[in-house]
Write an enzyme that holds these catalytic residues in place. Structure first.
Site, PDB file in Angstrom:
ATOM      1  N   ASP A  53      36.804  37.321  44.923  1.00 20.07           N
ATOM      2  CA  ASP A  53      37.794  38.177  44.268  1.00 20.07           C
ATOM      3  C   ASP A  53      38.970  37.312  43.798  1.00 20.07           C
ATOM      4  O   ASP A  53      39.657  36.703  44.620  1.00 20.07           O
ATOM      5  CB  ASP A  53      38.257  39.223  45.308  1.00 20.07           C
ATOM      6  CG  ASP A  53      38.859  40.460  44.681  1.00 20.07           C
ATOM      7  OD1 ASP A  53      39.460  40.344  43.602  1.00 20.07           O
ATOM      8  OD2 ASP A  53      38.740  41.540  45.292  1.00 20.07           O
TER       9      ASP A  53
ATOM     10  N   ASP B  68      40.723  40.826  39.697  1.00 23.16           N
ATOM     11  CA  ASP B  68      41.671  41.886  40.031  1.00 23.16           C
ATOM     12  C   ASP B  68      42.512  42.267  38.806  1.00 23.16           C
ATOM     13  O   ASP B  68      42.944  41.381  38.048  1.00 23.16           O
ATOM     14  CB  ASP B  68      42.599  41.333  41.135  1.00 23.16           C
ATOM     15  CG  ASP B  68      43.428  42.408  41.800  1.00 23.16           C
ATOM     16  OD1 ASP B  68      42.834  43.373  42.302  1.00 23.16           O
ATOM     17  OD2 ASP B  68      44.666  42.273  41.822  1.00 23.16           O
TER      18      ASP B  68
ATOM     19  N   GLU C 107      38.409  44.336  36.958  1.00 22.85           N
ATOM     20  CA  GLU C 107      39.009  45.625  37.320  1.00 22.85           C
ATOM     21  C   GLU C 107      40.002  45.987  36.228  1.00 22.85           C
ATOM     22  O   GLU C 107      40.939  45.235  35.963  1.00 22.85           O
ATOM     23  CB  GLU C 107      39.716  45.524  38.665  1.00 22.85           C
ATOM     24  CG  GLU C 107      40.248  46.874  39.113  1.00 22.85           C
ATOM     25  CD  GLU C 107      41.339  46.782  40.169  1.00 22.85           C
ATOM     26  OE1 GLU C 107      41.504  47.743  40.924  1.00 22.85           O
ATOM     27  OE2 GLU C 107      42.049  45.761  40.228  1.00 22.85           O
TER      28      GLU C 107
ATOM     29  N   HIS D 146      37.994  49.726  48.195  1.00 22.28           N
ATOM     30  CA  HIS D 146      39.049  49.636  49.210  1.00 22.28           C
ATOM     31  C   HIS D 146      40.352  50.288  48.753  1.00 22.28           C
ATOM     32  O   HIS D 146      41.314  50.301  49.513  1.00 22.28           O
ATOM     33  CB  HIS D 146      39.296  48.164  49.543  1.00 22.28           C
ATOM     34  CG  HIS D 146      39.789  47.406  48.349  1.00 22.28           C
ATOM     35  ND1 HIS D 146      38.978  47.139  47.260  1.00 22.28           N
ATOM     36  CD2 HIS D 146      41.003  46.906  48.043  1.00 22.28           C
ATOM     37  CE1 HIS D 146      39.688  46.493  46.348  1.00 22.28           C
ATOM     38  NE2 HIS D 146      40.927  46.345  46.796  1.00 22.28           N
ATOM     39  N   ASP D 147      40.398  50.773  47.524  1.00 23.89           N
ATOM     40  CA  ASP D 147      41.602  51.452  47.022  1.00 23.89           C
ATOM     41  C   ASP D 147      41.419  52.966  46.946  1.00 23.89           C
ATOM     42  O   ASP D 147      42.318  53.673  46.490  1.00 23.89           O
ATOM     43  CB  ASP D 147      41.955  50.954  45.614  1.00 23.89           C
ATOM     44  CG  ASP D 147      42.324  49.476  45.602  1.00 23.89           C
ATOM     45  OD1 ASP D 147      42.898  49.002  46.596  1.00 23.89           O
ATOM     46  OD2 ASP D 147      42.036  48.813  44.591  1.00 23.89           O
TER      47      ASP D 147
HETATM   48  C1  GLC Z   1      43.880  45.883  42.722  1.00 23.10           C
HETATM   49  C2  GLC Z   1      43.341  45.778  44.118  1.00 23.10           C
HETATM   50  C3  GLC Z   1      44.334  46.410  45.049  1.00 23.10           C
HETATM   51  C4  GLC Z   1      45.623  45.651  44.950  1.00 23.10           C
HETATM   52  C5  GLC Z   1      46.108  45.551  43.493  1.00 23.10           C
HETATM   53  C6  GLC Z   1      47.154  44.496  43.345  1.00 23.10           C
HETATM   54  O1  GLC Z   1      43.986  47.173  42.267  1.00 23.10           O
HETATM   55  O2  GLC Z   1      42.063  46.352  44.188  1.00 23.10           O
HETATM   56  O3  GLC Z   1      43.876  46.472  46.365  1.00 23.10           O
HETATM   57  O4  GLC Z   1      46.606  46.270  45.708  1.00 23.10           O
HETATM   58  O5  GLC Z   1      45.086  45.202  42.611  1.00 23.10           O
HETATM   59  O6  GLC Z   1      46.596  43.225  43.471  1.00 23.10           O
END
Ligand code: GLC
Ligand code: CA
Length: 545
Positions: free
Chosen positions: A97, A199, A249, A323-324
């Site tokens: 990641d 990310d 993402e 995880h979010d």
């Molecule tokens: C993404 C991650 C999350 C994190 C955010 C900032 O959305 O999945 O867990 O808090 O980015 O890095």
């Protein structure tokens, strides 16, 4: 060449909560190593691990202070190398990641910037304030609540952070920054990593000027920015990872952009995560305001994204959980009477879609939300910030806790439930985050021995994608069922046809769609396919009709 991931499934591990090997209550790399056979038994091809690099853990590792070293809390570089090698032997590749939109404020680069080193100040986004420095260049809010600009008195400048103040945003306009990040990719690639998850990748390209831009969410102003496609292409081609599996993402993105990010002609990514389908239960678009899922909207979104991606050569990651997110069975399914049926139905809906499915640890068991009743049970910076924001808005403590119990990210971060013993077999010590009480019945051991378990159903779903090209490669078209609670779609490939029908409700539902006889590939009811009426949360997949 780039099609090699199309029949793959990815398993996501939240490292801190997967398996603790040394009894400190925190999951670690050796814990992952000890469970690789289990992961192999699921039939998945890749493992995406959340960041375990050096970090002060303000945002649980999404605040990286050293991209090329392992946080001692999770293990050593040797453990990491051994983990990669062990997985490789089993035919599983790791996707690491990469948090490249921002670093930790403890990163050496940011520390130098704070000390006034001009070269490193240009690694970040420092701006002069308005009114002699007193006000930020634009009134933006950060994702975890509060303003998106932080004032540094010694520099008399403001720096941008789309997330926590401890996560300053990198300046991708600076070619040196881009070179540093490419170097990180090359480092992990050389260690044998097989792919990458990036990310919040669509937030990296910021506006040229900030003064005069509309106030509001910083996120919204920075998404899919002016140079984002160039930056991604450069990162991917210069590091030679175009043939590897990569997923970006994408926060609040658009369909058109996701087609561009993933169409192989553009040399960007293999696939994207988009999140619109996980906002259909946000009241007025507000995550912190509860509402039952709008199933009509859900269908519309899937129909549009799936069909358009298919027409224009894009490719999506398909998923419910990470995880979010809160747990999907607690959210769009039923934790009670139809726990099993609804978890299986939700799995079926995702796994028969066009795209690459992601399974998040514990989803394959039907793990539920945490059901915390005190703010002290929470760990996540976002949950704690929003609890206070909700109270400030005049919402009662009870009401605020209820919102958190449904929406907090910690719901998806509770330790993996391996067995019914102490601490669910996750650790010998009390875990860093409290387990839900139901681990005594929802756990790997219990589901291994039950042929009808959610776990064994997921194994079957994953294996079907390997066997049927109509699943991995077919076109997709959504069907009209005449009932907004029942979603159905058809996949076609070289004369093969597959129909998936899913009842998203806990009631018997009539549909007008008539489906001719065919082979039932998988169903969550023993005698599958009893059309005209679907049973609660029924899901059926019919082949070659
Ligand atoms: C993404 C991650 C999350 C994190 C955010 C900032 O959305 O999945 O867990 O808090 O980015 O890095
Ligand atoms: Ca540990």
């Amino acid at each position: 060449m780039r099609n090699n991931f199309k029949n793959s499934t990815v398993y996501q591990i939240y490292v801190k909560s997967f398996c603790d090997s040394n009894g400190d209550g925190i999951g670690d790399l050796n814990g992952i190593r000890s469970k690789l056979r289990y992961i192999k038994s699921l039939g998945v091809d890749y493992i995406w691990t959340t960041p375990f690099f050096c970090s002060p853990m303000i945002d649980n590792g999404y605040d990286v202070s050293d991209y090329k070293n392992i946080n001692p809390m999770f293990g050593t570089m040797q453990d990491c190398e051994a983990m990669i090698a062990d997985a490789e032997e089993l035919g599983i590749g790791f996707m690491f990641d990469m948090v490249f939109n921002h670093t930790s404020n403890k990163h050496e680069w940011f520390q130098k910037a704070l000390a006034g080193d001009k070269e490193y100040m240009d690694y970040y986004i420092f701006q002069d304030g308005l009114e002699g420095g007193k006000k930020p260049p634009v009134e933006w809010t950060a994702s975890f609540g509060g303003p998106a600009w932080e004032y540094v008195p010694s520099l008399n400048k403001w720096y941008l952070h789309l997330f926590d103040p401890a996560q300053p945003d990198l300046n991708w306009e600076n070619p040196k920054v881009r070179e540093e990040l490419k170097d990180v990719i090359r480092f992990w690639k050389a260690k044998g990593v097989k792919g990458f998850r990036f990310d919040v990748l669509n937030l990296i390209s910021k506006p040229e000027k900030f003064v005069g831009l509309p106030a509001g969410s910083a996120h919204r102003c920075c998404k899919d920015g002016r140079h984002v496609h160039e930056f991604i292409r450069e990162l991917v081609t210069d590091t030679g990872i175009e043939e590897m599996i990569t997923v970006g993402e994408m926060a609040s993105t658009t369909l058109d952009n996701c087609i561009r990010y993933t169409n192989p002609d553009n040399h960007e990514l293999s696939m994207c995560f988009s999140f619109h389908h996980l906002k259909v239960d946000y009241k007025d678009g507000d995550k912190w305001s509860l509402m039952p899922p709008d199933l009509r909207k859900l269908r519309e979104l899937f129909k549009e994204w799936q069909e358009e991606m298919s027409k224009h050569g894009g490719w999506n990651a398909v998923f419910w959980c990470n995880h979010d997110q809160p747990r999907i069975v607690s959210r769009f399914g039923d934790e009670g009477q139809y726990w099993k049926q609804s978890a299986k139905m939700l799995g079926t809906f995702i796994h028969m879609l066009r795209g690459t499915p992601y399974v998040y640890q514990g989803e394959e068991l039907g793990m539920t939300n945490a059901h915390y009743t005190s703010i002290d049970d929470y760990d996540d910076v976002e949950a704690i910030n929003y609890y206070n924001i909700l109270l400030q808005r005049g919402i009662s403590q009870n009401e605020a806790l209820k919102v958190l119990a449904n929406r907090a990210r910690d719901n998806g971060r509770t330790p993996m439930q391996w067995n019914a013993e102490n601490f669910a077999g996750f650790s010998d010590a009390s875990p860093w985050l409290k387990l839900p009480d139901n681990f005594t019945s929802i756990n790997v051991d219990a589901e291994e021995t039950d042929p009808d378990s959610i776990l064994n159903y997921y194994r079957k779903l994953i294996s079907l994608r390997k066997k049927y090209r109509v699943i991995s490669e077919g076109e997709i078209r959504f069907l009209d069922t005449g009932n907004e609670k029942v979603l159905a779609y058809e996949r076609t490939f070289e004369g093969q046809k597959l129909i998936t029908v899913c009842n998203f409700s806990g009631d018997y539902e009539k549909i007008s769609l008539s489906i001719p006889e065919g082979e039932v590939l998988i169903s969550n009811y023993e005698d599958g396919q009893k059309f005209g009426e679907l049973r609660p949360y029924e899901a059926d997949v019919i082949y070659n009709v």
